[in-house]
Scaffold this active site. Structure first.
Site, short mmCIF file in Angstrom:
data_model
loop_
_atom_site.label_atom_id
_atom_site.label_comp_id
_atom_site.label_asym_id
_atom_site.label_seq_id
_atom_site.Cartn_x
_atom_site.Cartn_y
_atom_site.Cartn_z
N GLU A 25 0.83 -1.21 0.00
CA GLU A 25 0.00 0.00 0.00
C GLU A 25 0.87 1.26 0.00
O GLU A 25 2.07 1.20 0.25
CB GLU A 25 -0.94 0.01 1.21
CG GLU A 25 -0.21 0.01 2.54
CD GLU A 25 -1.01 0.62 3.68
OE1 GLU A 25 -1.52 1.74 3.51
OE2 GLU A 25 -1.10 -0.02 4.74
N LYS A 159 -3.05 -1.97 15.97
CA LYS A 159 -2.48 -1.08 16.97
C LYS A 159 -3.46 -0.87 18.11
O LYS A 159 -4.67 -0.79 17.90
CB LYS A 159 -2.22 0.28 16.33
CG LYS A 159 -1.07 0.24 15.40
CD LYS A 159 -0.59 1.64 15.12
CE LYS A 159 0.69 1.53 14.34
NZ LYS A 159 0.53 2.07 13.01
N1 PSU Z 1 -2.80 1.55 10.69
C1 PSU Z 1 -1.48 1.58 10.85
N2 PSU Z 1 -0.70 2.20 9.92
C2 PSU Z 1 -1.24 2.78 8.82
C3 PSU Z 1 -2.65 2.72 8.65
C4 PSU Z 1 -3.39 2.09 9.61
O1 PSU Z 1 -0.98 1.04 11.82
O2 PSU Z 1 -0.52 3.35 8.00
C5 PSU Z 1 -3.29 3.27 7.40
C6 PSU Z 1 -3.55 2.10 6.42
O3 PSU Z 1 -3.42 2.58 5.10
C7 PSU Z 1 -5.00 1.76 6.72
C8 PSU Z 1 -5.57 3.12 6.99
O4 PSU Z 1 -5.65 1.11 5.66
O5 PSU Z 1 -4.56 3.81 7.73
C9 PSU Z 1 -6.85 3.04 7.78
O6 PSU Z 1 -7.40 4.32 7.86
P1 PSU Z 1 -8.93 4.50 8.33
O7 PSU Z 1 -8.94 4.09 9.77
O8 PSU Z 1 -9.18 5.97 8.13
O9 PSU Z 1 -9.75 3.62 7.43
#
Ligand code: PSU
Ligand code: MN
Length: 307
Positions: A25, A159
């Site tokens: 990604e 996390k």
């Molecule tokens: N969690 C992490 N590192 C990240 C992300 C999430 O530990 O970089 C990024 C990933 O691209 C994930 C996105 O798909 O954030 C999720 O964002 P949201 O909660 O806004 O869907």
């Protein structure tokens, strides 16, 4: 009209030759890590995938065109850029229609990987159910994507900035297999354990590849979430990182950070509070995941030969 999607030469060739390809990604580059470590990590991850005999395909949207496999110059400009959009399932089509540039989240990367014929994807952490979701309704589109797009996503667990019990509950409701490699506990990203049991456990890439194929044979839509614990040497145990996460969460609430800004804000604060140690751990676990994803991609091809 035709979908503006192209694969890099290396990726196109690998797919045509039936060689292992691993999707990566780009939101982790633009919103997950600071420059220049983001660029260094992206390059290290690609190198790691090649080292273990697969081809990396980093995915992003550049000027309204979907790229599967990024040239170094593109990777570099993405890593330096400050105003790149963060693209999830809801954002992709508008980004293309307006010829904008954006980094793909886990959800958007899965969608594009599947279109390109890539079945395995490595990242760090996925989005999930945020703490306080009973009020905010903040549940990442990543979870729903895992329920509908047939890609195996390798992460290091979730996390603790998220509500992990609720994240696991939603995944169960959506019918997403959450499989931890080689241990009973579901990993907690920087920490080897989140303190919770993993719903499922497998011991190696061959078993994981086999489960991926079985889902296909069962005509089940959706993918698998593979959780790969960080190495002992680079982990930050829960007792240590926990209080810093609590503090970052309090600050996010005090500053009214909402919607898609929540995750990037928390990651940035935890980086500062751990004096960079969170980033060292993050880089180590992404590399670890890149290796496992490559092994799974190769195991899938191996199994297809024998069936
Ligand atoms: N969690 C992490 N590192 C990240 C992300 C999430 O530990 O970089 C990024 C990933 O691209 C994930 C996105 O798909 O954030 C999720 O964002 P949201 O909660 O806004 O869907
Ligand atoms: Mn969200």
């Amino acid at each position: 009209m035709k979908l503006p999607l192209s694969c890099s030469g290396e990726v196109a060739e690998a797919l045509a030759d039936g060689r292992a390809v691993v999707a990566l990604e780009s939101t982790i580059i633009t919103h997950g890590m600071p420059y220049p470590q983001n660029l260094e990590t992206a390059r290290l991850v690609e190198a790691e995938v090649r080292n273990v005999g697969a081809v990396p395909a980093t995915i992003a949207v550049l000027d309204g065109h979907i790229h599967v496999g990024l040239e170094l110059a593109a990777l570099e400009s993405l890593a330096r850029a400050r105003d790149v959009q963060k693209l999830s399932r809801a954002d992709l089509a508008v980004c293309l229609a307006t010829r904008a540039t954006g980094a793909t989240t886990v959800a958007a990367t899965m969608i594009i990987a599947d279109l390109a014929g890539i079945e395995v994807f490595a990242t760090g952490g996925i989005g999930g159910v945020h703490r306080g979701a009973d009020q905010s309704f903040d549940i990442s589109a990543d979870l729903n994507e895992l329920a509908q797009t047939p890609v195996s996503v390798v992460c290091a667990g979730a996390k603790a900035i998220l509500d992990i019990p609720k994240t696991l509950e939603v995944l169960e409701t959506l019918g997403v297999p959450v499989i931890t490699l080689g241990q009973a506990d579901f990993p907690g990203f920087w920490a080897r354990s989140s303190g919770l049991q993993s719903p499922l456990r497998l011991e190696n890439a061959t078993e994981i590849a086999s489960a991926h194929r079985m889902r296909g044979l069962l005509s089940l839509p959706g993918g698998q979430l593979i959780a790969n614990p960080i190495s002992q040497q680079d982990e930050i145990p829960l007792a240590e990182i926990g209080p810093m996460i609590e503090r970052a969460l309090r600050e996010a609430a005090a500053e009214n950070i909402g919607q898609k800004h929540v995750t990037p804000f928390l990651l940035g604060r935890i980086f500062e509070l751990t004096e960079g140690r969170s980033l060292t751990a993050n880089i180590s676990l992404v590399l670890n995941n890149a290796r496992l994803a490559s092994d799974i991609a190769r195991a899938l091809l191996e199994q297809d030969k024998h069936t």
